[in-house]
Design a protein around this motif. Sequence first.
Motif, PDB file in Angstrom:
ATOM      1  N   PRO A  47      -6.736   9.143  43.325  1.00  0.00           N
ATOM      2  CA  PRO A  47      -6.130  10.130  43.629  1.00  0.00           C
ATOM      3  C   PRO A  47      -4.977  10.815  43.940  1.00  0.00           C
ATOM      4  N   GLN A  48      -4.090  10.558  43.657  1.00  0.00           N
ATOM      5  CA  GLN A  48      -2.636  11.382  43.323  1.00  0.00           C
ATOM      6  C   GLN A  48      -2.894  11.158  41.844  1.00  0.00           C
ATOM      7  N   ALA A  49      -3.935  11.420  40.748  1.00  0.00           N
ATOM      8  CA  ALA A  49      -3.440  11.643  39.694  1.00  0.00           C
ATOM      9  C   ALA A  49      -2.533  12.470  38.952  1.00  0.00           C
ATOM     10  N   HIS A  50      -1.676  13.129  38.985  1.00  0.00           N
ATOM     11  CA  HIS A  50      -0.846  14.287  38.805  1.00  0.00           C
ATOM     12  C   HIS A  50       0.100  13.246  38.989  1.00  0.00           C
ATOM     13  N   ASP A  51       0.678  12.280  39.868  1.00  0.00           N
ATOM     14  CA  ASP A  51       1.706  11.327  40.143  1.00  0.00           C
ATOM     15  C   ASP A  51       1.863   9.638  39.624  1.00  0.00           C
ATOM     16  N   GLY A  54       0.884   9.651  34.402  1.00  0.00           N
ATOM     17  CA  GLY A  54       2.201   9.568  33.253  1.00  0.00           C
ATOM     18  C   GLY A  54       2.573   8.502  33.207  1.00  0.00           C
ATOM     19  N   PRO A  55       3.096   7.222  34.456  1.00  0.00           N
ATOM     20  CA  PRO A  55       3.343   5.988  35.175  1.00  0.00           C
ATOM     21  C   PRO A  55       2.505   4.739  34.128  1.00  0.00           C
ATOM     22  N   PHE A  56       1.132   5.269  34.969  1.00  0.00           N
ATOM     23  CA  PHE A  56       0.185   4.155  33.944  1.00  0.00           C
ATOM     24  C   PHE A  56       0.309   4.157  32.020  1.00  0.00           C
ATOM     25  N   ILE A  57       0.515   5.542  31.518  1.00  0.00           N
ATOM     26  CA  ILE A  57       0.429   5.551  30.377  1.00  0.00           C
ATOM     27  C   ILE A  57       1.616   5.465  29.383  1.00  0.00           C
ATOM     28  N   GLN A  58       3.054   5.648  30.384  1.00  0.00           N
ATOM     29  CA  GLN A  58       4.447   4.742  30.006  1.00  0.00           C
ATOM     30  C   GLN A  58       4.446   2.956  30.212  1.00  0.00           C
ATOM     31  N   LYS A  59       3.592   2.630  31.334  1.00  0.00           N
ATOM     32  CA  LYS A  59       3.111   1.709  31.112  1.00  0.00           C
ATOM     33  C   LYS A  59       2.390   0.106  30.264  1.00  0.00           C
ATOM     34  N   HIS A  60       1.664   1.221  29.518  1.00  0.00           N
ATOM     35  CA  HIS A  60       0.821   0.718  28.169  1.00  0.00           C
ATOM     36  C   HIS A  60       1.380   0.668  27.552  1.00  0.00           C
ATOM     37  N   LEU A  79      -4.556  19.104  34.835  1.00  0.00           N
ATOM     38  CA  LEU A  79      -4.064  17.375  34.765  1.00  0.00           C
ATOM     39  C   LEU A  79      -3.692  16.923  33.485  1.00  0.00           C
ATOM     40  N   LEU A  80      -3.951  17.891  32.579  1.00  0.00           N
ATOM     41  CA  LEU A  80      -3.979  17.171  30.837  1.00  0.00           C
ATOM     42  C   LEU A  80      -2.033  17.948  30.871  1.00  0.00           C
ATOM     43  N   GLU A  81      -1.810  19.239  31.201  1.00  0.00           N
ATOM     44  CA  GLU A  81      -1.222  20.417  30.985  1.00  0.00           C
ATOM     45  C   GLU A  81       0.019  19.502  31.841  1.00  0.00           C
ATOM     46  N   VAL A  82      -0.106  19.115  33.221  1.00  0.00           N
ATOM     47  CA  VAL A  82       0.630  17.981  33.352  1.00  0.00           C
ATOM     48  C   VAL A  82       1.002  16.984  32.571  1.00  0.00           C
ATOM     49  N   ILE A  83       0.652  16.457  32.733  1.00  0.00           N
ATOM     50  CA  ILE A  83       0.456  14.621  32.032  1.00  0.00           C
ATOM     51  C   ILE A  83       1.427  14.896  30.582  1.00  0.00           C
ATOM     52  N   ARG A  84       0.973  16.230  30.292  1.00  0.00           N
ATOM     53  CA  ARG A  84       1.384  16.224  28.869  1.00  0.00           C
ATOM     54  C   ARG A  84       2.651  16.132  28.497  1.00  0.00           C
ATOM     55  N   ALA A  85       3.102  17.624  29.353  1.00  0.00           N
ATOM     56  CA  ALA A  85       3.892  18.789  29.882  1.00  0.00           C
ATOM     57  C   ALA A  85       5.368  17.137  30.393  1.00  0.00           C
ATOM     58  N   ALA A  86       4.860  15.873  30.535  1.00  0.00           N
ATOM     59  CA  ALA A  86       6.353  14.934  31.487  1.00  0.00           C
ATOM     60  C   ALA A  86       6.930  15.061  30.419  1.00  0.00           C
TER      61      ALA A  86
END
Length: 140
Positions: A47-51, A54-60, A79-86
């Motif tokens: 439900p809070q995919a924006h938050d 990113g941590p899910f990707i970093q964890k794995h 959402l993709l753009e937000v993730i890629r901008a991290a």
Amino acid sequence: MPTNIQPKRSRLRLVVLNDSAPVLKMLCNWLQEHGHHCETALLADMPQAHDEVGPFIQKHRPDVVIYDVGMPYSSSWDLLEVIRAAPALQSQPFVITTPNKRKLEQAVGATSALEIGGPDSDLRRLLKAVEAAAADRIGN
């Protein structure tokens, strides 16, 4: 010596993000059959995919992220753009998929997304794109 021996593929660590549980399962099973390790996340369950993504990707710590841009296309693309901008993910390779490239491009403009509908030919293109993205990362 035989000349038709294919080099052994390296086992890649992949994160697969999709809104469809059946597609997520099919993709992961297919990629695992081709020797790769998958961690999956059903975006609809975040439900809070924006938050959360990113941590899910970093964890794995994947070699490549496979992200599906589904409907509604513009918000999924945002959402993709937000993730890629991290900052922690700016060097992370992504392979972008979509169920309907024409509609995606009507919403967001030209993309390099692969249209994935399930036929083996689509999945072979996906596998090549994933392996190329991983090779580019290793080469950099």
